[in-house]
Structures are given as structure tokens and as C-alpha cells.
Design a protein around this motif. Structure first.
Motif, mmCIF file in Angstrom:
data_model
loop_
_atom_site.group_PDB
_atom_site.id
_atom_site.type_symbol
_atom_site.label_atom_id
_atom_site.label_comp_id
_atom_site.label_asym_id
_atom_site.label_seq_id
_atom_site.Cartn_x
_atom_site.Cartn_y
_atom_site.Cartn_z
ATOM 1 N N ARG A 153 39.499 40.605 35.052
ATOM 2 C CA ARG A 153 39.291 40.395 33.613
ATOM 3 C C ARG A 153 38.153 41.288 33.079
ATOM 4 O O ARG A 153 38.276 41.895 32.006
ATOM 5 C CB ARG A 153 39.009 38.917 33.371
ATOM 6 C CG ARG A 153 39.157 38.429 31.935
ATOM 7 C CD ARG A 153 37.870 38.433 31.137
ATOM 8 N NE ARG A 153 36.722 37.999 31.867
ATOM 9 C CZ ARG A 153 36.295 36.739 31.959
ATOM 10 N NH1 ARG A 153 36.960 35.784 31.376
ATOM 11 N NH2 ARG A 153 35.199 36.453 32.638
ATOM 12 N N GLU A 154 37.072 41.404 33.863
ATOM 13 C CA GLU A 154 35.951 42.250 33.421
ATOM 14 C C GLU A 154 36.380 43.715 33.363
ATOM 15 O O GLU A 154 35.982 44.465 32.473
ATOM 16 C CB GLU A 154 34.751 42.088 34.356
ATOM 17 C CG GLU A 154 34.088 40.731 34.263
ATOM 18 C CD GLU A 154 33.646 40.376 32.850
ATOM 19 O OE1 GLU A 154 32.680 40.988 32.362
ATOM 20 O OE2 GLU A 154 34.284 39.495 32.230
ATOM 21 N N ASN A 155 37.204 44.111 34.326
ATOM 22 C CA ASN A 155 37.700 45.486 34.347
ATOM 23 C C ASN A 155 38.555 45.766 33.106
ATOM 24 O O ASN A 155 38.435 46.803 32.453
ATOM 25 C CB ASN A 155 38.506 45.696 35.638
ATOM 26 C CG ASN A 155 38.915 47.121 35.824
ATOM 27 O OD1 ASN A 155 38.099 48.032 35.657
ATOM 28 N ND2 ASN A 155 40.174 47.344 36.146
ATOM 29 N N LEU A 168 45.588 37.129 29.656
ATOM 30 C CA LEU A 168 46.834 36.464 30.046
ATOM 31 C C LEU A 168 47.232 36.978 31.427
ATOM 32 O O LEU A 168 47.153 38.188 31.684
ATOM 33 C CB LEU A 168 47.912 36.801 29.003
ATOM 34 C CG LEU A 168 49.349 36.406 29.297
ATOM 35 C CD1 LEU A 168 49.508 34.884 29.230
ATOM 36 C CD2 LEU A 168 50.311 37.048 28.291
ATOM 37 N N MET A 169 47.661 36.068 32.284
ATOM 38 C CA MET A 169 48.114 36.475 33.619
ATOM 39 C C MET A 169 49.541 35.978 33.833
ATOM 40 O O MET A 169 49.936 34.972 33.246
ATOM 41 C CB MET A 169 47.225 35.837 34.689
ATOM 42 C CG MET A 169 45.781 36.249 34.610
ATOM 43 S SD MET A 169 44.858 35.642 36.032
ATOM 44 C CE MET A 169 44.931 33.927 35.780
ATOM 45 N N ILE A 170 50.259 36.675 34.718
ATOM 46 C CA ILE A 170 51.589 36.192 35.106
ATOM 47 C C ILE A 170 51.559 35.889 36.602
ATOM 48 O O ILE A 170 51.014 36.662 37.400
ATOM 49 C CB ILE A 170 52.682 37.236 34.800
ATOM 50 C CG1 ILE A 170 52.811 37.426 33.288
ATOM 51 C CG2 ILE A 170 54.014 36.813 35.398
ATOM 52 C CD1 ILE A 170 53.887 38.421 32.871
ATOM 53 N N THR A 171 52.120 34.740 36.943
ATOM 54 C CA THR A 171 52.349 34.431 38.348
ATOM 55 C C THR A 171 53.667 33.664 38.422
ATOM 56 O O THR A 171 54.400 33.618 37.435
ATOM 57 C CB THR A 171 51.149 33.656 38.944
ATOM 58 O OG1 THR A 171 51.319 33.568 40.358
ATOM 59 C CG2 THR A 171 51.010 32.248 38.366
ATOM 60 N N LEU A 219 47.885 40.756 28.360
ATOM 61 C CA LEU A 219 48.241 40.659 29.792
ATOM 62 C C LEU A 219 47.374 41.609 30.614
ATOM 63 O O LEU A 219 47.360 42.814 30.364
ATOM 64 C CB LEU A 219 49.724 41.021 29.969
ATOM 65 C CG LEU A 219 50.255 40.983 31.396
ATOM 66 C CD1 LEU A 219 50.220 39.566 31.972
ATOM 67 C CD2 LEU A 219 51.692 41.538 31.449
ATOM 68 N N PHE A 220 46.633 41.057 31.578
ATOM 69 C CA PHE A 220 45.770 41.940 32.376
ATOM 70 C C PHE A 220 46.029 41.866 33.876
ATOM 71 O O PHE A 220 45.563 42.733 34.616
ATOM 72 C CB PHE A 220 44.283 41.656 32.089
ATOM 73 C CG PHE A 220 43.785 40.336 32.627
ATOM 74 C CD1 PHE A 220 43.982 39.155 31.924
ATOM 75 C CD2 PHE A 220 43.118 40.275 33.838
ATOM 76 C CE1 PHE A 220 43.514 37.935 32.420
ATOM 77 C CE2 PHE A 220 42.649 39.063 34.341
ATOM 78 C CZ PHE A 220 42.847 37.883 33.622
ATOM 79 N N ALA A 221 46.754 40.838 34.340
ATOM 80 C CA ALA A 221 46.908 40.723 35.796
ATOM 81 C C ALA A 221 48.193 40.002 36.183
ATOM 82 O O ALA A 221 48.708 39.175 35.428
ATOM 83 C CB ALA A 221 45.723 39.955 36.384
ATOM 84 N N VAL A 222 48.669 40.341 37.368
ATOM 85 C CA VAL A 222 49.801 39.627 37.978
ATOM 86 C C VAL A 222 49.326 39.104 39.329
ATOM 87 O O VAL A 222 48.670 39.829 40.083
ATOM 88 C CB VAL A 222 51.021 40.559 38.178
ATOM 89 C CG1 VAL A 222 52.134 39.835 38.931
ATOM 90 C CG2 VAL A 222 51.530 41.074 36.833
ATOM 91 N N GLU A 247 52.658 49.464 34.619
ATOM 92 C CA GLU A 247 52.193 48.763 33.404
ATOM 93 C C GLU A 247 50.671 48.692 33.315
ATOM 94 O O GLU A 247 50.123 48.018 32.431
ATOM 95 C CB GLU A 247 52.761 47.334 33.381
ATOM 96 C CG GLU A 247 54.279 47.260 33.397
ATOM 97 C CD GLU A 247 54.872 47.322 31.995
ATOM 98 O OE1 GLU A 247 54.131 47.136 31.021
ATOM 99 O OE2 GLU A 247 56.080 47.585 31.892
ATOM 100 N N ASN A 248 49.989 49.287 34.287
ATOM 101 C CA ASN A 248 48.526 49.282 34.308
ATOM 102 C C ASN A 248 47.953 47.860 34.328
ATOM 103 O O ASN A 248 47.114 47.492 33.510
ATOM 104 C CB ASN A 248 47.989 50.068 33.102
ATOM 105 C CG ASN A 248 46.511 50.362 33.245
ATOM 106 O OD1 ASN A 248 45.996 50.396 34.369
ATOM 107 N ND2 ASN A 248 45.806 50.526 32.130
ATOM 108 N N LEU A 249 48.450 47.071 35.285
ATOM 109 C CA LEU A 249 47.994 45.681 35.415
ATOM 110 C C LEU A 249 47.313 45.494 36.769
ATOM 111 O O LEU A 249 47.697 46.132 37.758
ATOM 112 C CB LEU A 249 49.199 44.727 35.340
ATOM 113 C CG LEU A 249 49.966 44.745 34.018
ATOM 114 C CD1 LEU A 249 51.282 43.982 34.172
ATOM 115 C CD2 LEU A 249 49.113 44.131 32.914
#
Ligand SMILES: Cc1ncc(COP(=O)(O)O)c(C=O)c1O
Length: 456
Positions: A153-155, A168-171, A219-222, A247-249
């Protein structure tokens, strides 16, 4: 409290005797909980102004309290994710405590942190992450996942457009509860790919394509799972990595339970793609035979973690001084003061070598396969799905959820086994079923047969 007198020497010997007995016991008593009122009635007041004395307190612990706990390394404890710390690692847990090492900064903990780093190098080598990747030991998978999320998230917030935005994250549904729970801690939203089975590249792509432009921006992470807690399923890590790169995630792999299996040649290929992750959680206190508590978070680029976690304070400035230089574990995860909790793993690895770790993990996988065969041969039970890693999901034909619950309690009450039910989606419903998770290499075929027979 600091006198060295006969009482303290005798107490130390008593403690050592207890520890020796416990470490050499292959089948410790499977304890059963009592209510708080019952325990209080049995032990009375233990905290008083004068103290009740070490002998009395220890006696109460041995006679009453320990019997109200479940030894996680019991060979017929196949519930949740059990554990099975090696005797060497337990011994060294004592040494770790006795050595009073502060594991936050190199200046104070160098020798201990060096040992942790040796063990960490081996863990990192299992992942196949590129040169430069490194990690630190945490209190467990939850803390490791949180440390990774904060870093991600900080990145993401380095982009000024994302400052102040809710991430927002997806899992997937199969992800561990700690992912959703830690998302609350960082106040991020989580969207779920609707499968408890293997999350594929297509599943993830479909989910991302369904986002509104506003959600896509956040969206920042998966988070993919390398061995789901319920069923031992490994997501399509290579496919997910491809999407995250395009997607640069941030790509996090939660292999808290399954990560030990990276050491097992028979299943290593299932983790293909993990070497493309930005961060990976692996819990040595699950399938790498360490005592509680010992998790680990590994980063492809540890500098990003340092930027996110390194604490500032006038009292901490000395640690940044060239004279105090070295690896500071506190810079890479959420905790400042920390036990050098990787030490027991280091000692056990150093003593036994990595081959024994490989074969002990393989043993868990073989036990799951064996249980699968025994279930196929038994007319009363059937597999719900083929065993995966060391998890086996199966049903007792004709049983209701109450039957599973009563069976669990009966086995536990009798001190025979702890095997708990779980749920699995079959057709449109969640069915209550039985589940084994093997970790302890000392579990035998006879143990598995006896548990299956207890369902007759
Ligand atoms: C996949 C996975 N992630 C995270 C966790 C949480 O780990 P811990 O209980 O060490 O915090 C677990 C625990 O079972 C797990 O299986």
C-alpha cells in the motif's frame, strides 16, 4: 526475584526435568478444555501479594492447567493446521529465552540475527525469488501478511494521485481469514474471486475486468494462496503473476501453511510462478517444524519494506549510525521489539540439515495420499476431492452436521484424537465434511485407520 538461591536452582532443575520429559514424549496426553470457573475452582488464587511459590505454581500447571490444553504435536491432532516442532527447535527455544536477545537491531542482536539470516537464506532459496530478495521472521502468518500489505500500500501511495485514497485488493474465497482481517487494519477494501478452488488467471482477469474505473484506480494488490488452509489448494501462481505484471499490481503469495512444501520435490512444480511474487508469507511454525511463534515475510525488493516499516525516533537514531550498521529486522515488518524467533529454526536446520526437512515435509504429503487410499477402501466414507498437499477432505456417508460435531467432541473428550469438521461447497450448498491436515511425520497409518474406524 533476582536472587540466585537454592530455591531458584531447584526450580531450574525441575523445569529442565519437565522439559526433558515433554520433549521425549511421543504421545503426550491430549488435553481437553475446562471452563474458566472449573479451572479457577481447581487452582484457586494464583496471584497474591506474597506469591504462592514456584513449586506450587508449577505443580498446579502440571497437575491441572497443562491438562486443559491440546498438544499441537499430538500425532492424532489433525485439525486446523497442526504443528510438530522438532526436539532441537524446542530445546533452542529455551536457549533463545535464556539468552535475552533483543532481535530488533543488529547493534544489540547481531549474533542472533545472523543465525536468523542463515535460516532465512534457505527459506528464500526455496522460493526461487531473484537475487536481492530477503525476509524477516514475524510472529506468524497474520503479521507477515499485514507487513506485506502495508509495504504494498505504501509503495502504491508513492504515486501522489493515490495519497489519501482507500486501497483495494483482490483475493479469492479460498484465502485465509487473516487477509480480510488485516485489510481492515489497513482500511483497505477486499474483493473476492468467487472460488474456494484454484484461482486461475482467467478468474482473476474476469474480476479485474468487472471493476468500475474508480475501483480499478484503487486496486493495488492481488493475494494468491500457496496452499489454502481448508484444502491445500495452490492458486495458479504463474497466471496470477502474469496479470499482476501486466496491470502493475503488487503480487503477494500467502504460503503460510503450504510454504513448507516448497522443500518437497514431489510438489514443488505446483508452486510455479511463486518466484515472480513481490512478497511471500511462509510460516515455519506450521510446516517447517518450528515452535510457536514463527512466521516469515519475504520480499522481492526488501528496500520497499524498509521504506514502509522503518521507524524514526530520537532514541533510535544510534541504530542508523555507521558504527551500528547491520541488518535490522525491525525495518522490514510491523514489530519493533522482537524475540529472535527464527533462532530455534536455525538451530534445528543447522543440526539436522535441510534434507531431513525435505523428507519430513514429504512424509506429510505421503500421509495425505495414504489417507486418500484408505478412504477409498472404506465403504463408510468417500473423498470430497483428491488430497492436496497434506489436506484431505472427506465425508462420512449419511452423516449430518450434528454427527460430525458429536464425533469430534467424543474423540477429543476421550483423549483419542482431535479431528474437526469443515465445510465445502458442493452443488449450491455448503456441506459439512471431515478434514485431515497432516504435519507431524510421526502420525502413522494405524492412527489414520483408527480415526476412520471411529466413524463406524
Ligand atoms: C494460508 C494461511 N495464511 C495465514 C494464516 C495465519 O497465520 P497465523 O495463525 O500464524 O497468524 C494461516 C493460518 O492457518 C494460513 O493457513
Amino acid at each position: 526475584m533476582y536472587d540466585i538461591d537454592m530455591e531458584s536452582v531447584e526450580m531450574t532443575l525441575d523445569v529442565m526435568k519437565y522439559v526433558l520429559n515433554r520433549i521425549t514424549s511421543v504421545s503426550p496426553e491430549l488435553g481437553h478444555p475446562k471452563s474458566e470457573e472449573e479451572l479457577r475452582a481447581l487452582v484457586g488464587e494464583t496471584i497474591t501479594e506474597e506469591g504462592i511459590g514456584g513449586e506450587r505454581a508449577f505443580q498446579l500447571f502440571k497437575d491441572v492447567l497443562i491438562k486443559a490444553t491440546v498438544p499441537i504435536d499430538h500425532p492424532r491432532h489433525l485439525a486446523f493446521v497442526p504443528a510438530s516442532p522438532t526436539r532441537a527447535s524446542i530445546m533452542f527455544d529455551l536457549v533463545t529465552s535464556a539468552s535475552s536477545i533483543h532481535g530488533a537491531y543488529w547493534m544489540e542482536g547481531a549474533g542472533g540475527i545472523f543465525c536468523e539470516m542463515e535460516a532465512m537464506k534457505w527459506l528464500v532459496s526455496l522460493t526461487g525469488l531473484p537475487q536481492g530478495a530477503f525476509g524477516v521472521f514475524t510472529s506468524g502468518g497474520t503479521a507477515a501478511n499485514l507487513s506485506a500489505m502495508v509495504t504494498a500500500r505504501e509503495n502504491w501511495r508513492k504515486n501522489p494521485e493515490n495519497i489519501g485514497q482507500k486501497g483495494l485488493m483482490i483475493t479469492s474465497v479460498g484465502a485465509h481469514s487473516s487477509i480480510k482481517s488485516m485489510a481492515k487494519v489497513i482500511d483497505a477494501d477486499v474483493l473476492l474471486v468467487e472460488t474456494e478452488d484454484r484461482m486461475s488467471q482467467e478468474d482473476l482477469k474476469e474480476k479485474i475486468d468487472s471493476l468500475s474505473p474508480e475501483q480499478r484506480k484503487r486496486l493495488f494488490a492481488v493475494v494468491a494462496t500457496g496452499g489454502t488452509t481448508n484444502a491445500g489448494i495452490i492458486d495458479d501462481l504463474d497466471g496470477v503473476a502474469g496479470i499482476c505484471e501486466a496491470e502493475n499490481l503488487w503480487f503477494h503469495v500467502d504460503a503460510a501453511y503450504g510454504g513448507g512444501a516448497l522443500a518437497a520435490d514431489s510438489v514443488r512444480h505446483l508452486f510455479h510462478g511463486i518466484e515472480r511474487a513481490d512478497s511471500i508469507t511462509i510460516d515455519p511454525h506450521k510446516w517447517l517444524f518450528s515452535p510457536y511463534d514463527c512466521g516469515a515475510i519475504i520480499y522481492k525488493n526488501p528496500e520497499l519494506a524498509k521504506e514502509a516499516h522503518s521507524q524514526e525516533g530520537s532514541y533510535l537514531e544510534i541504530f542508523k549510525d555507521p558504527g551500528a550498521h547491520g541488518f535490522n529486522p525491525s525495518d522490514y515488518q510491523i514489530q519493533l521489539t522482537r524475540r529472535v524467533r527464527g533462532l530455534p529454526l536455525w538451530f534445528s536446520l543447522a543440526m539436522h540439515g535441510t534434507d531431513k526437512y525435505k523428507s519430513s515435509v514429504e512424509q506429510g504429503i505421503s500421509l495425505a495420499q495414504l489417507a486418500g487410499e484408505l478412504i477409498k477402501e472404506n465403504p463408510n466414507v468417500e473423498l470430497v476431492r483428491e488430497p492436496s498437499l497434506s489436506c484431505v477432505l472427506f465425508r462420512r456417508k449419511g452423516w449430518t452436521p450434528d454427527d460430525y460435531r458429536n464425533w469430534t467432541y467424543k474423540n477429543h473428550r476421550e483423549g483419542f484424537a482431535l479431528v474437526t469438521p469443515t465445510k465445502w461447497r458442493t452443488a449450491d450448498d455448503f456441506e459439512t465434511i471431515a478434514r485431515f491436515c497432516f504435519i507431524n511425520p510421526d502420525t502413522t497409518k494405524e492412527d489414520v485407520l483408527a480415526i476412520l474406524n471411529s466413524m463406524d
